[in-house]
Design a protein around this motif. Structure first.
Motif, PDB file in Angstrom:
ATOM      1  N   ALA B  85       0.830  -1.202   0.000  1.00  0.00           N
ATOM      2  CA  ALA B  85       0.000   0.000   0.000  1.00  0.00           C
ATOM      3  C   ALA B  85       0.866   1.254   0.000  1.00  0.00           C
ATOM      4  O   ALA B  85       0.548   2.255  -0.642  1.00  0.00           O
ATOM      5  CB  ALA B  85      -0.935  -0.005   1.205  1.00  0.00           C
ATOM      6  N   ARG B  86       1.985   1.199   0.714  1.00  0.00           N
ATOM      7  CA  ARG B  86       2.895   2.348   0.723  1.00  0.00           C
ATOM      8  C   ARG B  86       3.455   2.601  -0.668  1.00  0.00           C
ATOM      9  O   ARG B  86       3.595   3.751  -1.101  1.00  0.00           O
ATOM     10  CB  ARG B  86       4.059   2.083   1.684  1.00  0.00           C
ATOM     11  N   LEU B  87       3.786   1.534  -1.367  1.00  0.00           N
ATOM     12  CA  LEU B  87       4.312   1.707  -2.712  1.00  0.00           C
ATOM     13  C   LEU B  87       3.232   2.276  -3.637  1.00  0.00           C
ATOM     14  O   LEU B  87       3.499   3.161  -4.439  1.00  0.00           O
ATOM     15  CB  LEU B  87       4.826   0.371  -3.272  1.00  0.00           C
ATOM     16  N   VAL B  88       2.025   1.769  -3.469  1.00  0.00           N
ATOM     17  CA  VAL B  88       0.905   2.263  -4.286  1.00  0.00           C
ATOM     18  C   VAL B  88       0.731   3.756  -4.056  1.00  0.00           C
ATOM     19  O   VAL B  88       0.573   4.543  -4.993  1.00  0.00           O
ATOM     20  CB  VAL B  88      -0.395   1.502  -3.955  1.00  0.00           C
ATOM     21  N   MET B 124      10.275  -5.821  -3.715  1.00  0.00           N
ATOM     22  CA  MET B 124      10.155  -4.427  -3.269  1.00  0.00           C
ATOM     23  C   MET B 124      11.522  -3.806  -3.043  1.00  0.00           C
ATOM     24  O   MET B 124      11.750  -2.656  -3.389  1.00  0.00           O
ATOM     25  CB  MET B 124       9.385  -4.354  -1.945  1.00  0.00           C
ATOM     26  N   TYR B 125      12.433  -4.566  -2.428  1.00  0.00           N
ATOM     27  CA  TYR B 125      13.712  -3.992  -2.046  1.00  0.00           C
ATOM     28  C   TYR B 125      14.818  -4.281  -3.042  1.00  0.00           C
ATOM     29  O   TYR B 125      15.978  -4.015  -2.767  1.00  0.00           O
ATOM     30  CB  TYR B 125      14.130  -4.507  -0.663  1.00  0.00           C
ATOM     31  N   GLN B 126      14.493  -4.836  -4.198  1.00  0.00           N
ATOM     32  CA  GLN B 126      15.533  -5.085  -5.185  1.00  0.00           C
ATOM     33  C   GLN B 126      16.192  -3.748  -5.509  1.00  0.00           C
ATOM     34  O   GLN B 126      15.495  -2.771  -5.807  1.00  0.00           O
ATOM     35  CB  GLN B 126      14.925  -5.696  -6.451  1.00  0.00           C
ATOM     36  N   PRO B 127      17.521  -3.661  -5.423  1.00  0.00           N
ATOM     37  CA  PRO B 127      18.182  -2.370  -5.585  1.00  0.00           C
ATOM     38  C   PRO B 127      17.797  -1.694  -6.883  1.00  0.00           C
ATOM     39  O   PRO B 127      17.833  -2.299  -7.950  1.00  0.00           O
ATOM     40  CB  PRO B 127      19.675  -2.741  -5.574  1.00  0.00           C
ATOM     41  N   MET B 128      17.373  -0.478  -6.784  1.00  0.00           N
ATOM     42  CA  MET B 128      17.041   0.390  -7.905  1.00  0.00           C
ATOM     43  C   MET B 128      15.856  -0.100  -8.733  1.00  0.00           C
ATOM     44  O   MET B 128      15.667   0.359  -9.853  1.00  0.00           O
ATOM     45  CB  MET B 128      18.261   0.572  -8.816  1.00  0.00           C
ATOM     46  N   ALA B 129      15.062  -0.996  -8.202  1.00  0.00           N
ATOM     47  CA  ALA B 129      13.907  -1.456  -8.970  1.00  0.00           C
ATOM     48  C   ALA B 129      12.782  -0.416  -8.948  1.00  0.00           C
ATOM     49  O   ALA B 129      12.176  -0.116  -9.966  1.00  0.00           O
ATOM     50  CB  ALA B 129      13.406  -2.781  -8.412  1.00  0.00           C
ATOM     51  N   PHE B 130      12.519   0.128  -7.770  1.00  0.00           N
ATOM     52  CA  PHE B 130      11.461   1.135  -7.639  1.00  0.00           C
ATOM     53  C   PHE B 130      12.053   2.410  -7.079  1.00  0.00           C
ATOM     54  O   PHE B 130      12.584   2.425  -5.971  1.00  0.00           O
ATOM     55  CB  PHE B 130      10.357   0.645  -6.696  1.00  0.00           C
ATOM     56  N   GLU B 131      11.935   3.466  -7.854  1.00  0.00           N
ATOM     57  CA  GLU B 131      12.509   4.731  -7.418  1.00  0.00           C
ATOM     58  C   GLU B 131      11.935   5.169  -6.083  1.00  0.00           C
ATOM     59  O   GLU B 131      12.625   5.729  -5.245  1.00  0.00           O
ATOM     60  CB  GLU B 131      12.224   5.790  -8.475  1.00  0.00           C
ATOM     61  N   ALA B 132      10.644   4.887  -5.884  1.00  0.00           N
ATOM     62  CA  ALA B 132      10.004   5.332  -4.650  1.00  0.00           C
ATOM     63  C   ALA B 132      10.592   4.643  -3.425  1.00  0.00           C
ATOM     64  O   ALA B 132      10.470   5.145  -2.320  1.00  0.00           O
ATOM     65  CB  ALA B 132       8.504   5.062  -4.721  1.00  0.00           C
ATOM     66  N   HIS B 134      13.999   3.510  -3.312  1.00  0.00           N
ATOM     67  CA  HIS B 134      15.373   3.932  -3.052  1.00  0.00           C
ATOM     68  C   HIS B 134      15.527   5.432  -2.854  1.00  0.00           C
ATOM     69  O   HIS B 134      16.607   5.866  -2.492  1.00  0.00           O
ATOM     70  CB  HIS B 134      16.380   3.348  -4.050  1.00  0.00           C
ATOM     71  N   ASP B 135      14.481   6.218  -3.052  1.00  0.00           N
ATOM     72  CA  ASP B 135      14.619   7.598  -2.606  1.00  0.00           C
ATOM     73  C   ASP B 135      13.813   7.873  -1.340  1.00  0.00           C
ATOM     74  O   ASP B 135      13.699   9.008  -0.910  1.00  0.00           O
ATOM     75  CB  ASP B 135      14.290   8.603  -3.717  1.00  0.00           C
ATOM     76  N   GLY B 136      13.276   6.817  -0.764  1.00  0.00           N
ATOM     77  CA  GLY B 136      12.694   6.936   0.569  1.00  0.00           C
ATOM     78  C   GLY B 136      11.247   7.359   0.649  1.00  0.00           C
ATOM     79  O   GLY B 136      10.701   7.475   1.739  1.00  0.00           O
ATOM     80  N   ARG B 137      10.604   7.561  -0.496  1.00  0.00           N
ATOM     81  CA  ARG B 137       9.221   8.042  -0.423  1.00  0.00           C
ATOM     82  C   ARG B 137       8.277   7.036   0.224  1.00  0.00           C
ATOM     83  O   ARG B 137       7.286   7.402   0.827  1.00  0.00           O
ATOM     84  CB  ARG B 137       8.704   8.417  -1.812  1.00  0.00           C
ATOM     85  N   VAL B 138       8.606   5.725   0.098  1.00  0.00           N
ATOM     86  CA  VAL B 138       7.692   4.734   0.688  1.00  0.00           C
ATOM     87  C   VAL B 138       7.667   4.814   2.206  1.00  0.00           C
ATOM     88  O   VAL B 138       6.710   4.379   2.834  1.00  0.00           O
ATOM     89  CB  VAL B 138       8.025   3.276   0.300  1.00  0.00           C
ATOM     90  N   TYR B 139       8.735   5.348   2.798  1.00  0.00           N
ATOM     91  CA  TYR B 139       8.754   5.417   4.250  1.00  0.00           C
ATOM     92  C   TYR B 139       8.085   6.675   4.766  1.00  0.00           C
ATOM     93  O   TYR B 139       7.804   6.788   5.950  1.00  0.00           O
ATOM     94  CB  TYR B 139      10.199   5.389   4.768  1.00  0.00           C
ATOM     95  N   GLN B 140       7.875   7.641   3.896  1.00  0.00           N
ATOM     96  CA  GLN B 140       7.416   8.941   4.372  1.00  0.00           C
ATOM     97  C   GLN B 140       5.931   8.984   4.660  1.00  0.00           C
ATOM     98  O   GLN B 140       5.518   9.294   5.761  1.00  0.00           O
ATOM     99  CB  GLN B 140       7.776  10.022   3.353  1.00  0.00           C
ATOM    100  N   ALA B 141       5.121   8.706   3.643  1.00  0.00           N
ATOM    101  CA  ALA B 141       3.688   8.903   3.845  1.00  0.00           C
ATOM    102  C   ALA B 141       2.990   7.578   4.110  1.00  0.00           C
ATOM    103  O   ALA B 141       3.168   6.632   3.357  1.00  0.00           O
ATOM    104  CB  ALA B 141       3.086   9.566   2.605  1.00  0.00           C
ATOM    105  N   PRO B 142       2.198   7.484   5.142  1.00  0.00           N
ATOM    106  CA  PRO B 142       1.444   6.239   5.379  1.00  0.00           C
ATOM    107  C   PRO B 142       0.366   6.089   4.304  1.00  0.00           C
ATOM    108  O   PRO B 142      -0.102   7.082   3.769  1.00  0.00           O
ATOM    109  CB  PRO B 142       0.808   6.464   6.756  1.00  0.00           C
ATOM    110  N   PRO B 143       0.003   4.862   3.988  1.00  0.00           N
ATOM    111  CA  PRO B 143      -0.968   4.671   2.913  1.00  0.00           C
ATOM    112  C   PRO B 143      -2.361   5.136   3.319  1.00  0.00           C
ATOM    113  O   PRO B 143      -2.704   5.107   4.479  1.00  0.00           O
ATOM    114  CB  PRO B 143      -0.963   3.153   2.691  1.00  0.00           C
ATOM    115  N   ARG B 144      -3.133   5.556   2.329  1.00  0.00           N
ATOM    116  CA  ARG B 144      -4.511   5.965   2.601  1.00  0.00           C
ATOM    117  C   ARG B 144      -5.448   4.785   2.356  1.00  0.00           C
ATOM    118  O   ARG B 144      -5.035   3.749   1.835  1.00  0.00           O
ATOM    119  CB  ARG B 144      -4.869   7.143   1.710  1.00  0.00           C
ATOM    120  N   ALA B 145      -6.702   4.963   2.691  1.00  0.00           N
ATOM    121  CA  ALA B 145      -7.675   3.862   2.606  1.00  0.00           C
ATOM    122  C   ALA B 145      -7.716   3.266   1.200  1.00  0.00           C
ATOM    123  O   ALA B 145      -7.739   2.045   1.022  1.00  0.00           O
ATOM    124  CB  ALA B 145      -9.053   4.342   3.014  1.00  0.00           C
ATOM    125  N   GLU B 146      -7.709   4.144   0.174  1.00  0.00           N
ATOM    126  CA  GLU B 146      -7.820   3.637  -1.191  1.00  0.00           C
ATOM    127  C   GLU B 146      -6.586   2.807  -1.567  1.00  0.00           C
ATOM    128  O   GLU B 146      -6.687   1.796  -2.258  1.00  0.00           O
ATOM    129  CB  GLU B 146      -7.968   4.804  -2.166  1.00  0.00           C
TER     130      GLU B 146
END
Lengths: 479, 194
Positions: B85-88, B124-132, B134-146
């Protein structure tokens, strides 16, 4: 003279103090940064070295398997190969490598393990290795051996040149100062270079040969999910090719009666089943609809206009019905839209929706490859999700089922004697690769506190598959 | 007068360099979370056996095996759901719901694809697979209901992409190799390919 110098002296002292604090702080930052870089580097080095040793081990195990005199011995080695390839893939995928390289080498390693496992699985069901499997195994063993040697060479070269994995990830060279501290690279990677990809020229020499070599390997076909032939599967259900306009009409006929929807968008779907995807918004909102207003997507196949999928993003209201009633709603939707003779198997109800799997019945046997998944909203019984990709791929006229060579009582002898059987039923189950079918007896039984579905091959009498049924508050799940 | 100016200049330079390092602290923090995320590869309980062909054959798709007994929403599954959900949220903000489910489905499709890692965490953690990631965005905002709903749907086997393992925004610069992949479908601002 002293009075004139006093303010300057004070300023000087403050300045020196400020510089001292600042100096200490940045030194601390540098130390902390360096520590983390070293930790990450250690992790990457470990992965690379484990990978190298595992590929070496698994090629040796494959050679032993080929030398084994009996199927039971070979099975052990094949199992070991599978274990090592799984770990090797995990190591490999933890390295920052360019996409093409990691995809092709990862695929090779995964296929090796999967192939070995399929050989073991066949041997467990009483089918010995064929000559073709044997020659494939030999070929794969040689490739794995070559890869192991290459990895060793790369490792040796990398150690000599002082290569650092952390350099690759940050897109620039990592330097070390005289004290041996790593200085992390500055700056961003070159804009022209691949986003999210390691530049090849930063990797140790030798890697640039591995990728193309992996790409040149011949197609591998076997009974397993990673087999190459599965990429080429064509859907079993077909029909006349429809134009987009006709397909849209067909799609609209599949929308459950209720809210009025207007079409707002359409795209082609070029997946394994060619189709059109039509997007709809509720009539009230359709004027000037933005992407987030699309709440309903309906996909119909290009050949024959069969309903492929439906996804309605609406949120569920308060539930007014239970799972059983929802199953009936799903069944009537299926009957109304050309999916005859289906029966519900597993289902769960949670968050205001029921998700139910329906399977086609063929002469009293449950044909699992012909399955449809439906999501029903528990507030009004509306179908808000529909997935017939398996059904469209597999459903066809099968004709009369062959009389099974094994009768139920004989088949029951293959079961665990402690299993208390509740019921037996005939079923067609997919093979491991997913493109074939096996006629089997489905035994539902209990062992201690747990419920299992055991499938016994109706031709050979061997156990083919075991699933565990989880009975939860929300419904049943089979794993 | 000259010395006073020089003094001010020195102080100004020190302060601005300090400011740069202060910003550096923030990125160091991010680096730490990324490094820890990469080092601690056990976030949930994924095993390669979990995505068995059996499961696919029967239409259900789990990223984790639920152990005997516990309800369908085990803690391992919750962790997977949260991660997805964080990645989404990070990747598919402002996309239609179909696009959100599609992004989560791509992650799950990768688990079952021979070219990618065999676990959810590996993908999810494969190096450089998802920019979100490896630049830390997945840790910043908690996922919303949708986002959580979309992740849950994907975990329950809904796949609007029909097996895609790549997605990208065609308006943004992406490698030539990615563009060589056959495109299945476009949803919102992303195209999905296999």
């Amino acid at each position: 003279m002293a009075r004139k110098a006093a303010p300057w002296a004070a300023a000087g002292v403050i300045l020196v103090a400020a510089l001292a604090v600042w100096g200490a702080w940045t030194a601390q930052l540098g130390r902390s940064n360096n520590l983390m870089t070293l930790q990450l580097e250690a992790e990457r080095q470990r992965n690379f070295m484990e990978l190298t040793s595992r590929v070496q081990i698994l090629q040796g195990l494959m050679a032993k398997g080929l030398a084994a005199g009996s199927a039971s011995q070979n099975m052990l080695y094949m199992g070991e190969v599978y274990r090592h390839t799984t770990a090797a893939v995990s190591n490999f995928m933890a390295l920052p490598l360019p996409g093409p390289l990691s995809a092709s080498t990862g695929k090779f390693l995964n296929q090796v393990g999967d192939f070995a496992y399929s050989v073991a699985r066949n041997e467990a069901a009483g089918r010995k290795m064929t000559d073709q499997q044997r020659s494939e195994l030999r070929r794969l063993q040689k490739e794995a051996d070559a890869l192991a040697r290459q990895m060793q060479q790369i490792g040796a070269a990398a150690a000599q040149t002082g290569f650092r994995w952390t350099a690759v990830q940050s897109g620039g060279p990592v330097t070390a100062n005289a004290a041996g501290w790593l200085r992390p690279p500055r700056g961003l990677p070159d804009q022209d270079q691949d986003q999210d990809q390691a530049p090849m020229n930063l990797l140790p020499g030798g890697f640039e040969q591995v990728g193309p070599q992996m790409d040149r390997l011949p197609v591998l076909t076997y009974d397993g999910p990673f087999s190459d032939h599965l990429q080429k599967r064509k859907p079993a259900m077909g029909g006349e090719l429809l134009s987009e306009a006709d397909a849209r009409q067909r799609a609209m006929s599949y929308i459950p009666v209720g809210t009025a929807y207007l079409p707002v968008d359409s795209v082609q779907v070029n997946g394994p089943i060619p189709a059109f995807a039509f997007r709809f918004a509720p009539a009230a909102a359709a004027q000037g609809a933005r992407p987030t207003d699309f709440t309903l997507t309906v996909e119909v196949t290009q050949a024959g206009g069969h309903l492929l999928s439906l996804l309605n993003a609406r949120i569920a209201g308060n539930p007014t019905m239970d799972l059983e009633r929802a199953k009936e709603e799903g069944l009537s939707y299926l009957e109304a839209h050309g999916f005859a003779g289906m029966a519900p198997t597993f289902g769960t109800a949670e968050d205001g929706f029921a998700t139910v799997q329906y399977v086609a019945k063929h002469q009293g046997a449950l044909a699992y490859p012909d399955q449809v998944k439906i999501r029903i909203s528990l507030d009004n019984g509306e179908v808000v999700g529909f997935d017939a990709s398996q059904y469209v791929m597999n459903h066809r006229e099968r004709g009369a089922l062959a009389k099974p060579a094994v009768v139920p009582t004989e088949a029951a002898r293959a079961l665990n004697p402690d299993l208390q059987v509740e019921r037996v039923q005939m079923a067609l189950i997919p093979t491991e690769a997913g493109d074939g079918e096996v006629l089997a007896y489905e035994f539902l039984g209990h062992l201690e506190d747990e419920t299992f579905l055991v499938y016994v091959n109706a031709e050979t009498g061997h156990e083919e598959r075991i699933l565990q049924m989880l009975l939860t508050e929300e419904g049943t799940l089979a794993l | 007068m000259g010395t006073r100016l020089m003094l001010l200049l020195v102080v100004f330079v020190c302060l601005s360099v300090t400011a740069c390092f202060y910003l550096g602290v923030e990125s160091a923090e991010r680096y730490r979370t990324i490094a820890l995320g990469a080092l601690d590869s056990v976030f949930g309980h994924g095993t390669s056996e979990a995505v068995t062909p059996t499961l696919r054959g029967l239409g259900k798709r789990e990223a984790t095996p639920a152990k005997a007994g516990p309800p369908a929403r085990s803690s391992a599954r919750k962790a997977n759901e949260d991660l997805l959900a964080r990645l989404v949220r990070a990747v598919a903000e402002g996309e239609p719901y179909e696009g959100k489910v599609a992004v989560a489905a791509v992650v799950l499709n990768r688990i079952g694809d021979s070219r990618f890692p065999n676990t959810l965490e590996g993908v999810m953690y494969q190096p450089m697979a998802f920019e979100a990631v490896h630049d830390g965005r997945v840790y910043q905002a908690p996922p919303r209901a949708e986002d959580t709903r979309a992740a849950r749907d994907a975990l329950n086997g809904w796949d609007p992409t029909h097996g895609a393992v790549f997605f990208w925004n065609p308006e943004k610069p992406v490698s030539k190799w990615i563009w060589s992949r056959p495109i299945i479908k476009r949803i919102g601002s992303h195209v999905f390919a296999t």
